[in-house]
Write a protein that holds these residues in place. Structure first.
Motif, PDB file in Angstrom:
ATOM      1  N   ASN B 274      41.863 -11.123 102.863  1.00  0.00           N
ATOM      2  CA  ASN B 274      42.038 -11.998 101.710  1.00  0.00           C
ATOM      3  C   ASN B 274      40.934 -13.057 101.664  1.00  0.00           C
ATOM      4  O   ASN B 274      41.032 -14.088 102.324  1.00  0.00           O
ATOM      5  N   ILE B 276      37.422 -14.772  99.195  1.00  0.00           N
ATOM      6  CA  ILE B 276      36.520 -14.823  98.043  1.00  0.00           C
ATOM      7  C   ILE B 276      35.204 -15.401  98.535  1.00  0.00           C
ATOM      8  O   ILE B 276      35.183 -16.444  99.195  1.00  0.00           O
ATOM      9  N   LEU B 289      44.457 -13.388 108.345  1.00  0.00           N
ATOM     10  CA  LEU B 289      45.577 -14.258 107.970  1.00  0.00           C
ATOM     11  C   LEU B 289      46.083 -13.893 106.579  1.00  0.00           C
ATOM     12  O   LEU B 289      45.398 -13.232 105.799  1.00  0.00           O
ATOM     13  N   ILE B 291      46.785 -16.208 104.326  1.00  0.00           N
ATOM     14  CA  ILE B 291      46.272 -17.186 103.363  1.00  0.00           C
ATOM     15  C   ILE B 291      44.803 -16.899 103.059  1.00  0.00           C
ATOM     16  O   ILE B 291      44.091 -16.328 103.871  1.00  0.00           O
ATOM     17  N   PRO B 292      44.359 -17.261 101.850  1.00  0.00           N
ATOM     18  CA  PRO B 292      42.996 -16.894 101.453  1.00  0.00           C
ATOM     19  C   PRO B 292      41.916 -17.765 102.095  1.00  0.00           C
ATOM     20  O   PRO B 292      42.157 -18.927 102.423  1.00  0.00           O
ATOM     21  N   ILE B 293      40.741 -17.168 102.243  1.00  0.00           N
ATOM     22  CA  ILE B 293      39.550 -17.922 102.643  1.00  0.00           C
ATOM     23  C   ILE B 293      38.599 -17.938 101.448  1.00  0.00           C
ATOM     24  O   ILE B 293      38.343 -16.898 100.841  1.00  0.00           O
ATOM     25  N   VAL B 294      38.100 -19.119 101.117  1.00  0.00           N
ATOM     26  CA  VAL B 294      37.076 -19.235 100.085  1.00  0.00           C
ATOM     27  C   VAL B 294      35.790 -19.678 100.757  1.00  0.00           C
ATOM     28  O   VAL B 294      35.752 -20.726 101.412  1.00  0.00           O
ATOM     29  N   ALA B 295      34.739 -18.860 100.628  1.00  0.00           N
ATOM     30  CA  ALA B 295      33.421 -19.201 101.174  1.00  0.00           C
ATOM     31  C   ALA B 295      32.518 -19.500  99.998  1.00  0.00           C
ATOM     32  O   ALA B 295      32.397 -18.686  99.085  1.00  0.00           O
ATOM     33  N   ILE B 303      32.449 -15.871 109.101  1.00  0.00           N
ATOM     34  CA  ILE B 303      33.762 -16.511 109.184  1.00  0.00           C
ATOM     35  C   ILE B 303      34.750 -15.453 109.656  1.00  0.00           C
ATOM     36  O   ILE B 303      34.821 -14.376 109.064  1.00  0.00           O
ATOM     37  N   ALA B 305      38.841 -15.074 110.978  1.00  0.00           N
ATOM     38  CA  ALA B 305      40.110 -15.785 111.127  1.00  0.00           C
ATOM     39  C   ALA B 305      41.197 -14.816 111.552  1.00  0.00           C
ATOM     40  O   ALA B 305      41.310 -13.727 111.004  1.00  0.00           O
TER      41      ALA B 305
END
Lengths: 446, 446
Positions: B274, B276, B289, B291-295, B303, B305
């Motif tokens: 998940n 973007i 995870l 929950i989302p990661i925004v890069a 990154i 996680a």
């Protein structure tokens, strides 16, 4: 004088630490010496500064419904003029006037000062704020604005251009929207100041406008008829139509901490929360998660993590994230409430688990759920609970099932923690609140 | 010929996706066309390549105890020579020989090829691997090594220097440890090749060494007496003492994916999980995870996680993280087991909650806990459970308490998910396993 903190809407610009139930003004990010090692939020900082400046006598906040619980959690017992829905700043100012009249003993002849909830500024700002009423009365103007003397030809703010008289205040010649840099330089050469959203007026000014709209300046009436107020900003509805305004300049530190770039610059610490920063330069980590963040070899990066998500952004490009984040379709995972906090720790298609913390002495609402069963597992502390018509004591290690449709209410005797496992349709809006308090419900138990 | 995949120890170099219960070779990071859109791990990739090359007949893995469950989860029914503890590569090779003799029908005259579990390479490598036995027999050497023809004067690898005869293989003149670049250039001019940890020998070679040490080449014996084996590498114990070796060169793609920098370069996708990625360059995100990661606006960043933590590292500086991460003192938060997975979703000082998933048909161990109560909340699927001497069916929505000291065992009828809430001392090692299986336990129930 009545002082109103206007608490703006939810910011996605500081995602993931702001969400629909926690706007940026509630993020605890500032060190405050007086508070020991605790971080405080923007709104706590501003209210503290207002108190220090003696401007807290008739102080209240105007905010949306969804912010009520976090306001009481962070500020305790403060008045709140509640916007039943978001309709821009003119309706917010209008309901603030009505609140002062209906619930604070104000009259239409009293003055009101409106300021945003999130200025990052120093005591000079509050000193100037305290002088607005005197300037308004002395000048006979309808509105006294505060203007920030520019430290650079910024293109991020609107400008107020004064007439050329040069006393403590000047009359306002015109407003200018965010200019280009060249125009900004010309405006500054004409002593223009930033419009920082601070205005002072007699409450009657707004009451007259409401009456012209066929509306009453009464809080309960306006709350019930809020949709009749036009969706328009205070600037368009009031300032642009007013030809008798003054501006009082303030020269000092003033910043808009609306992006991670600006906010990170004011963070005294390199990290907040569980984080290790190794061989990094100009990098900030804010971690609200339990798991550690390791930042290695980075330059000019902001990392922010909460139960809602994780952001890693180059600092100067952090203005973009609002649009990116609005593509994410996720419910808030962490909520601060009047009585404690709620954190979603696990989610599936047909189940959802939240870790609930309640402050000692707090009582939940009396409610039931239509489409789910819940299992509660008590982790810490003790409480009392009424489920159906049964009253029971609860403590760590116990668990119980709340069938769909069953009324329940819980009181934390000590600080209380439990897991709330939803089984069925995982929709946190499936809550039907009943208007009974603990004492009333207790009478019905066996 | 017996083929042994040597599965190295846990890597902190690819934290947080590797931990003590999940080494880097088990991270699912590669796209594999044949597998649809699923990612596969290094070990799955290598085993697939061995099968494609027809070298999977007498194939097994040598690995530590803690990797057993993930090996079976990823590879199904494959033989495993288990190292009861980590003691370097010579003991691992020794117990592999013993395993082949005791459990695979091998004789001392059979050949064995050892290869690492994590080469990132192409079919030419496996073709050469298949030729080692023939070269060994034809040359009459004691050991046949595979060497990788260098594509650059790398300082990261050891070199094997051949004598100057130039057939399919050459005898070995000497070994050189990681050289400086100048030396590397000279070595390459002498046709030296990288030592890639692949060697072929007759099993009797190792049996003779064991006998000289007063030890037996028997699996159960060596497993029970593993601490009698010296903590020494195969290179020091065997290669350096051998004067009759050949090296067979392989020319083709071969990489060591031991750092995030190297691994990220082989990730076909910009993101896994998940995430973007917005306005980024040469950036990879792996998110396990929910929950989302925004890069946003990043360059040359990795990154990663997992439930263990979040890493944000500049790619070329990712070799540092091993040391940084060893400063973190956290238990693994995500574990893959033979029967399913375990994820820690919530932790407190006196409580810990894990989300357990069991594959259909799987049965847990029969066990009890000394110092904690557990509450289980069933989220999904159906199962059967024996608690004390009670047998019961379990399904979504049910919950039950397992008092400390109470024996219990669970069988997943369908795929089964539940929360396991520990109340008391949160120590996941507090588990006392009893050597009964489901059928035996069932007889004792009422």
């Amino acid at each position: 004088m009545y002082t109103v903190l206007l608490s703006g809407g939810s910011g996605k610009r500081l995602w993931p630490l702001s969400n629909d139930l926690r706007s940026k003004q509630y993020i605890k990010i500032f060190d405050e010496a007086e508070q020991g090692n605790e971080q405080i939020s923007m709104v706590q900082r501003v209210v503290g500064q207002l108190k220090d400046s003696g401007i807290d006598k008739n102080l209240f906040i105007c905010a949306g419904n969804s912010q009520l619980e976090i306001i009481h959690s962070q500020l305790g017992d403060i008045g709140v003029a509640v916007e039943p829905e978001r309709r821009d700043t003119f309706p917010a100012v209008a309901i603030s006037c009505a609140y002062a009249l209906s619930y604070c003993g104000a009259t239409e002849q009293d003055c009101m000062v409106i300021l945003p909830v999130d200025p990052y500024t120093d005591e000079g700002y509050f000193k100037t704020l305290g002088e607005l009423e005197g300037c308004l009365c002395e000048s006979g103007a309808d509105i006294a604005l505060m203007g920030v003397v520019p430290d650079c030809p910024s293109t991020k703010y609107g400008y107020i251009v004064p007439n050329e008289n040069a006393g403590r205040y000047s009359s306002v010649l015109e407003f200018r929207e965010k200019p280009d840099e060249e125009t900004a330089k010309q405006l500054i050469s004409r002593n223009a100041v930033f419009n920082c959203g601070v205005f002072c007026f007699k409450i009657s000014l707004i009451c007259d406008i409401l009456r012209n709209m066929g509306l009453k300046a009464d809080y309960d009436y306006l709350y019930a008829n809020y949709e009749k107020l036009p969706k328009i900003s205070f600037d368009y509805q009031v300032l642009e139509k007013c030809d008798n305004m003054i501006v009082v300049p303030f020269m000092g530190m003033w910043k808009d901490l609306g992006t991670w770039n600006a906010l990170a610059d004011e963070m005294q610490r390199e990290t907040i929360g569980n984080a290790i920063v190794e061989q990094c330069d100009n990098t900030r980590v804010i971690n609200e998660l339990d798991i550690p963040i390791v930042a290695n070899g980075l330059e000019n990066i902001v990392i922010a993590a909460s139960a809602d998500g994780i952001l890693v952004t180059e600092k100067t490009k952090s203005e973009n994230i609002k649009n990116t984040v609005s593509r994410l379709d996720i419910p808030p995972m962490y909520e601060e409430r009047r009585w404690g906090t709620l954190k979603t720790v696990d989610r599936g298609e047909t189940n959802l688990t939240r870790h609930v913390k309640m402050f000692a002495g707090m009582v939940s609402s009396y409610h039931y759920h239509e489409k789910r069963n819940e299992v509660w597992v008590f982790l810490k502390g003790t409480g009392e609970m009424i489920l159906g018509n049964m009253k029971m004591s609860v403590s760590a290690g116990m668990s119980l099932t709340i069938p769909q449709g069953a009324n329940h209410i819980i009181k934390a005797v000590t600080e209380l923690e439990f897991l709330e496992v939803h089984i069925g349709e995982p929709n946190t809006n499936d809550i039907h609140r009943l208007s009974f308090d603990w004492d009333e419900v207790e009478k019905t138990t066996v």
